[in-house]
Scaffold this motif. Structure first.
Motif, mmCIF file in Angstrom:
data_model
loop_
_atom_site.group_PDB
_atom_site.id
_atom_site.type_symbol
_atom_site.label_atom_id
_atom_site.label_comp_id
_atom_site.label_asym_id
_atom_site.label_seq_id
_atom_site.Cartn_x
_atom_site.Cartn_y
_atom_site.Cartn_z
ATOM 1 N N THR A 63 0.830 -1.205 0.000
ATOM 2 C CA THR A 63 0.000 0.000 0.000
ATOM 3 C C THR A 63 0.861 1.250 0.000
ATOM 4 O O THR A 63 0.344 2.346 -0.157
ATOM 5 N N ASP B 183 -3.202 4.353 -3.890
ATOM 6 C CA ASP B 183 -4.417 5.091 -3.526
ATOM 7 C C ASP B 183 -5.172 5.584 -4.754
ATOM 8 O O ASP B 183 -6.396 5.511 -4.814
ATOM 9 N N GLN C 271 -6.864 2.645 -6.480
ATOM 10 C CA GLN C 271 -7.994 2.214 -5.668
ATOM 11 C C GLN C 271 -9.191 3.151 -5.845
ATOM 12 O O GLN C 271 -10.323 2.710 -6.006
ATOM 13 N N LYS C 272 -8.946 4.454 -5.853
ATOM 14 C CA LYS C 272 -10.024 5.430 -6.039
ATOM 15 C C LYS C 272 -10.632 5.326 -7.432
ATOM 16 O O LYS C 272 -11.841 5.459 -7.599
ATOM 17 N N ILE D 11 -10.824 2.662 -9.284
ATOM 18 C CA ILE D 11 -11.643 1.443 -9.314
ATOM 19 C C ILE D 11 -12.966 1.678 -8.587
ATOM 20 O O ILE D 11 -14.037 1.371 -9.107
ATOM 21 N N GLU D 12 -12.885 2.214 -7.380
ATOM 22 C CA GLU D 12 -14.086 2.430 -6.565
ATOM 23 C C GLU D 12 -15.068 3.396 -7.222
ATOM 24 O O GLU D 12 -16.279 3.230 -7.115
ATOM 25 N N SER D 13 -14.547 4.405 -7.898
ATOM 26 C CA SER D 13 -15.413 5.408 -8.519
ATOM 27 C C SER D 13 -15.962 4.946 -9.861
ATOM 28 O O SER D 13 -16.915 5.522 -10.370
ATOM 29 N N GLY D 14 -15.344 3.921 -10.446
ATOM 30 C CA GLY D 14 -15.785 3.417 -11.737
ATOM 31 C C GLY D 14 -15.223 4.183 -12.918
ATOM 32 O O GLY D 14 -15.628 3.956 -14.049
ATOM 33 N N TYR D 15 -14.279 5.082 -12.679
ATOM 34 C CA TYR D 15 -13.700 5.865 -13.769
ATOM 35 C C TYR D 15 -12.762 5.028 -14.628
ATOM 36 O O TYR D 15 -12.631 5.272 -15.824
ATOM 37 N N THR E 171 -10.814 0.939 -15.134
ATOM 38 C CA THR E 171 -10.714 -0.472 -14.755
ATOM 39 C C THR E 171 -9.345 -1.037 -15.086
ATOM 40 O O THR E 171 -9.108 -2.213 -14.900
#
Length: 82
Positions: free
Chosen positions: A11, A17, A20-21, A23-27, A29
């Motif tokens: 990490t 970071d 990860q952001k 991926i989480e936001s869907g912007y 892949t």
């Protein structure tokens, strides 16, 4: 400096970071199958796809003709929208 994000365990990576952001936001892949190339150059297609993903929900235009892009290209809907 590409790498398979799914196997990244450090990490402390300067990219961790941000990836990860994304991926989480869907912007984003990644490059496919979880692969990322954070130090690689970004293409026009990738940039347009990221912007399109950010504004997802706005209907793209249909039937736009480009001399260098096929309607079968993966990024065609995003490019029409842009």
């Amino acid at each position: 400096m590409g790498g398979h994000f799914l196997t990244v365990t450090l990490t402390s990576s300067p990219y961790f970071d941000g990836i990860q952001k994304a991926i989480e936001s869907g912007y984003m892949t990644g490059m496919g199958n979880g692969n990322w190339s954070p130090s690689g150059a970004i293409t026009r297609a990738q940039a347009v796809q990221i912007i399109y993903n950010y504004y997802y929900g706005v209907a793209p235009l249909d039937g736009v003709d480009f001399i260098d892009v096929s309607s079968k290209d993966w990024f065609y809907p995003a490019l029409c929208w842009a």
